[in-house]
Each structure stands twice: as structure tokens, then as C-alpha cells.
Design a protein around this motif. Structure first.
Motif, PDB file in Angstrom:
ATOM      1  N   VAL A  44       5.178   2.072  -9.319  1.00 62.38           N
ATOM      2  CA  VAL A  44       5.663   2.437  -7.985  1.00 62.38           C
ATOM      3  C   VAL A  44       5.309   1.341  -6.980  1.00 62.38           C
ATOM      4  O   VAL A  44       6.116   0.983  -6.109  1.00 62.38           O
ATOM      5  CB  VAL A  44       5.088   3.797  -7.546  1.00 62.38           C
ATOM      6  N   ARG A  45       4.113   0.773  -7.107  1.00 61.19           N
ATOM      7  CA  ARG A  45       3.732  -0.340  -6.222  1.00 61.19           C
ATOM      8  C   ARG A  45       4.635  -1.550  -6.463  1.00 61.19           C
ATOM      9  O   ARG A  45       4.995  -2.270  -5.515  1.00 61.19           O
ATOM     10  CB  ARG A  45       2.257  -0.707  -6.434  1.00 61.19           C
ATOM     11  N   ASP A  46       5.007  -1.777  -7.721  1.00 62.21           N
ATOM     12  CA  ASP A  46       5.956  -2.860  -8.026  1.00 62.21           C
ATOM     13  C   ASP A  46       7.286  -2.625  -7.316  1.00 62.21           C
ATOM     14  O   ASP A  46       7.876  -3.544  -6.741  1.00 62.21           O
ATOM     15  CB  ASP A  46       6.196  -2.949  -9.530  1.00 62.21           C
ATOM     16  N   ALA A  55       9.170  -9.559  -5.788  1.00 62.74           N
ATOM     17  CA  ALA A  55       9.678  -9.447  -7.157  1.00 62.74           C
ATOM     18  C   ALA A  55       8.566  -8.928  -8.054  1.00 62.74           C
ATOM     19  O   ALA A  55       7.379  -9.017  -7.714  1.00 62.74           O
ATOM     20  CB  ALA A  55      10.181 -10.798  -7.652  1.00 62.74           C
ATOM     21  N   ALA A  56       8.952  -8.379  -9.202  1.00 63.80           N
ATOM     22  CA  ALA A  56       7.963  -7.822 -10.120  1.00 63.80           C
ATOM     23  C   ALA A  56       8.513  -7.858 -11.536  1.00 63.80           C
ATOM     24  O   ALA A  56       9.724  -7.795 -11.749  1.00 63.80           O
ATOM     25  CB  ALA A  56       7.620  -6.383  -9.732  1.00 63.80           C
ATOM     26  N   VAL A 271       9.388 -14.679 -11.224  1.00 64.82           N
ATOM     27  CA  VAL A 271       8.679 -13.591 -10.558  1.00 64.82           C
ATOM     28  C   VAL A 271       7.296 -14.054 -10.100  1.00 64.82           C
ATOM     29  O   VAL A 271       6.903 -13.862  -8.944  1.00 64.82           O
ATOM     30  CB  VAL A 271       8.559 -12.372 -11.485  1.00 64.82           C
ATOM     31  N   LEU A 272       6.540 -14.673 -11.017  1.00 65.84           N
ATOM     32  CA  LEU A 272       5.163 -15.047 -10.695  1.00 65.84           C
ATOM     33  C   LEU A 272       5.094 -16.134  -9.624  1.00 65.84           C
ATOM     34  O   LEU A 272       4.138 -16.196  -8.850  1.00 65.84           O
ATOM     35  CB  LEU A 272       4.447 -15.519 -11.964  1.00 65.84           C
ATOM     36  N   GLN A 273       6.127 -16.986  -9.568  1.00 63.59           N
ATOM     37  CA  GLN A 273       6.120 -18.065  -8.579  1.00 63.59           C
ATOM     38  C   GLN A 273       6.821 -17.676  -7.278  1.00 63.59           C
ATOM     39  O   GLN A 273       6.878 -18.475  -6.340  1.00 63.59           O
ATOM     40  CB  GLN A 273       6.806 -19.304  -9.177  1.00 63.59           C
TER      41      GLN A 273
END
Length: 439
Positions: A44-46, A55-56, A271-273
Motif C-alpha cells: 500500500v505504501r508502494d 515508482a515502485a 525504479v531504483l534510480q
């Protein structure tokens, strides 16, 4: 389930038919959801991050029958409530993330056919999303007293910054023109292109005047364009669910696996960047798909370094902040609540119509524990199937004593799990291994 909770007959039948077959019901998940509050909270936080322009990506890892598909469907429904657009598909031998013979385009087409919104939760929402965008443009043009085409061009200018964005914008304009001119064929052609259903560029050029199609080599770029478009259409973001990722682990060709893993790495890096916003992934797979160092994600060193779990998360400590989310086993208490919920579904939410008393539930669990061991709550699919069948017999045979029936319930180990173990040796061949031959 409280006494005031009532379940429609249609929902009741849909839930019970699905559970009896060992699959996840499309509706009524709230009636049977138990446990895993921390994992649901993390997703849900994502979704909230996606709605805020972030993004997640999550790799939801669990054994066969552990409830991955149920969990993913539940999270997808949460995304719909947060005004996201969702698309989902299961990977299969003919559907994967990267391919050269149409399998990647097949995955994209299946996912977009399953597009859902809060008002169209059962799929097929692409036409309504496009219509919403066009309607908003028409309203804005009317308020500003300017041509509709100018507003559409202004809004779609952002898409043209992305790879393939020019053709994407051209197709969306063609849909609007089809509506203006009453040309249903043109509108249908535009939707067909957006769903990735054109197999040749020639056919698409004749129908829409575009030079490219959504094909194997640009599926991920097309997903990013779709995410950008749904934001333009007024939605919070795009949430993509790919289940059965274990099919990548089962690919016999090492080259094919690595090409798919490269696409997964590309998603993960974006996503991570923070390269792209309003976009999220939930990918469901088994522990082998993740951790096998010969055929799984860990066989690709760049992915292993990014997906390795927190070394401090041991001895009962968990870390839900990383991209890998392992589904914890249901506790016996969770399973007891789940069986009670299923009993409530049979009774349509009316406790007076319960087929068995409260003491039948722990008795059934005790029987499961003796015959299956801890797997009855670690991978509870077959336990649930057996309980639904148990209650179905009682419902259709009034007067049958539940106590005499419990001991006759036979619960086999999960067939998919055992077959997966057996098939590993069969699929481990291909172009990378030599078979062992005994003379």
C-alpha cells in the motif's frame, strides 16, 4: 465476519467455485482475506508512492500454493481504489517479457486486455481510459474556445519525449478523429494498435498511418508510454502485475533467460534510480525463480547484487523496505480465521446458517496437521480446497454428521509444488547442460 455482513448469491457462488478449484476468486476477496497485514501495508505504501509521482517494484516470493496470486489480486484492488489503472497477466511459455517470436507482444496484449479501473474492475478498460482523455480535451477546448486538436497536441507533446512516443500520439489522435467523423473502424484500429494486436507494420500503416507497432523489441518502452498516458488521462498512475514469473526460470535456453533477466534489470534500475514516475510493478514468483544461482534471477550477477536480502533480517526480524517481499506463512490462528470466513461465505454471511459449529474448525485443522504437517498453513491452497469440499458435502447432504466426515478428508501435498521439483531435472537441459548418461 460479523452478523451484519451479507454476501450476494452471485458473489458467494463465484468465491466458492474458485476456492474449490484452487484458484483465486476475482470478486469478494475481502470476505476471505486474513493475515499478512505487514506485507499488505508495504505494498500500500508502494502504491501511495506511485500516486505521488514516484515508482515502485516488488518481487513477491512464495511457495506454490502459498497465496501469491491472492495477495497480488488484493494489492491490485487497493491500487484501483487509489485511482490507479492496473494491468495484469500471467507469464506462460507463449508470454514472456523478452522474445523474438511474438511472446513478449503476447504478454503485453494480454495485460492490456486485462486493464482495469475503479469503475471497470473486471478488465477491458482501455476504451474508457482513452474516452476519458478525449472527453477532457474536448471540454478544455470548449472552455478555452480553441480547436480540440490543439489541446490534444499540447497534452500529447509530453509523450513524444519518450521512445516511440510520436506513433503513440498519432494513434491517440486517430482515435479522436474517428470519433469526430463517426468512423468506428478507425477507432477500433486505434484501440487494436494500443493493445499490441497488430503483427505487421504494413497493416498498421495502412490502417493508421504509423510506421511502427508495439512489438517484442519495445514492450517495456510501450509500458512506460502507457503509464505516461494514463497520467494524462487523469489517473494516479499505472500498476503492473505479472504473475507466474517462474516461467522464466523454466526456460531451457540460457540466452533466452538472460535476455528476459536483462529486461527485469532495466525495470529495476528505472525504479531504483527514479528514472520514471507514476509507475509500479508487482512480480510474483517462487523461491527458485529468485534464488537459484544457475537458472533464477540470482544467476544474473547484476540482479543478485540488487536483490540480495538484508543480512540483518534474521532470527524472526524482517525488512519490508527492499524490492523482495517474501510472503510469510499463515499462522494457525490466521488459518482458523480463514476457515471461519469460508464457513461464513457458505452461510452468505448469516451465522444462523453455518453448516458446522465452531468446534469443527479446530478439529479440521488438527486433522490437517496430522496428515500434512506444517505445510497445511505454509501452503494452504489444498487445505482450503478440502474444506470447501467438506462443507459442500454437508450442504448437499442434510443430516450428515460433520464429526464422522472430518476423518475421511484426504489432503494431498500440493501437486504443483511437487511437479515443479520433478520437472526441474527435465527442463534443466536445453543448450547449456550435458545430460548424465549411465552405461
Amino acid at each position: 465476519m460479523t452478523a451484519s455482513t451479507t454476501i450476494k448469491t452471485r458473489d458467494r457462488d463465484a468465491i466458492l467455485q474458485a476456492l474449490a478449484a484452487g484458484v483465486v476468486p476475482k470478486t469478494g476477496l475481502r470476505h476471505v482475506q486474513v493475515g499478512r497485514a505487514a506485507e499488505v501495508g508495504a505494498l500500500v505504501r508502494d502504491i501511495d508512492r506511485i500516486c505521488d509521482g514516484g515508482a515502485a517494484i516488488r518481487f513477491v516470493i512464495g511457495e506454490y500454493g502459498a497465496g501469491k496470486t491472492f495477495f497480488l489480486n488484493l494489492v491490485r484492488l487497493v491500487a484501483l481504489e487509489r485511482k490507479c489503472v492496473t494491468i495484469h497477466a500471467d507469464l506462460a511459455p507463449d508470454r514472456r517479457i523478452h522474445a523474438t517470436a511474438g511472446q513478449a507482444r503476447g504478454l503485453y496484449a494480454e495485460a492490456v486486455r486485462n486493464m482495469a479501473t475503479r469503475t471497470r474492475p473486471d478488465g477491458g478498460a482501455l476504451p474508457s481510459v482513452v474516452e476519458r482523455f478525449v472527453t477532457d480535451c474536448i471540454q478544455e477546448a470548449g472552455q478555452a474556445s480553441v480547436p480540440v486538436e490543439r489541446i490534444i497536441d499540447q497534452r500529447l507533446a509530453h509523450l513524444q519525449e519518450h521512445v516511440g512516443g510520436y506513433d503513440y500520439a498519432t494513434v491517440l489522435k486517430a482515435y479522436w478523429k474517428g470519433g469526430e467523423e463517426g468512423d468506428e473502424v478507425l477507432k477500433a484500429s486505434a484501440l487494436r494498435w494500443l493493445r499490441g494486436e497488430y503483427s505487421t507494420k504494413t497493416e498498421a500503416r495502412q490502417a493508421l498511418g504509423v510506421r511502427n507497432i508495439i512489438d517484442d523489441d519495445n514492450v517495456y518502452d510501450s509500458l512506460k508510454l502507457l503509464a505516461a498516458f494514463v497520467k494524462l488521462a487523469g489517473y494516479a498512475g499505472l500498476f503492473v502485475v505479472f504473475d507466474e514469473m517462474v516461467n522464466l526460470y523454466k526456460l531451457q535456453s540460457a540466452q533466452a533467460r538472460n535476455q528476459n533477466f536483462e529486461q527485469v534489470l532495466r525495470m529495476l534500475n528505472d525504479v531504483l534510480q527514479g528514472n520514471f514516475g507514476g509507475f509500479g510493478f508487482a512480480l510474483g514468483g517462487t523461491p527458485e525463480f529468485l534464488m537459484d544461482t544457475r537458472r533464477g534471477l540470482y544467476s544474473y550477477s547484476a540482479l543478485q547484487s540488487r536483490l540480495s536480502e538484508n543480512a540483518f533480517a534474521t532470527n524472526g526480524l524482517v525488512d519490508l523496505s527492499g524490492p523482495v517481499l517474501r510472503l510469510q506463512s499463515l499462522t494457525p490462528e490466521d488459518l482458523l480465521i480463514l476457515l471461519s470466513n469460508i464457513r461464513g461465505v457458505f452461510a452468505s454471511g448469516d451465522p444462523a446458517k453455518n453448516l458446522v459449529p465452531d468446534e469443527a474448525l479446530p478439529a479440521f485443522m488438527e486433522h490437517c496437521n496430522k496428515h500434512v504437517g506444517d505445510a497445511y498453513f505454509r501452503t494452504p491452497r489444498n487445505t482450503i480446497k478440502a474444506f470447501v469440499q467438506f462443507l459442500a458435502i454437508l450442504e448437499q447432504n442434510p443430516g450428515t454428521e460433520w464429526a464422522s466426515l472430518v476423518g475421511r478428508v484426504d489432503i494431498a501435498p500440493d501437486a504443483e509444488s511437487s511437479s515443479a521439483d520433478e520437472s526441474e531435472g527435465e527442463t534443466a537441459g536445453g543448450d547449456e547442460d550435458l545430460a548424465t548418461v549411465r552405461l
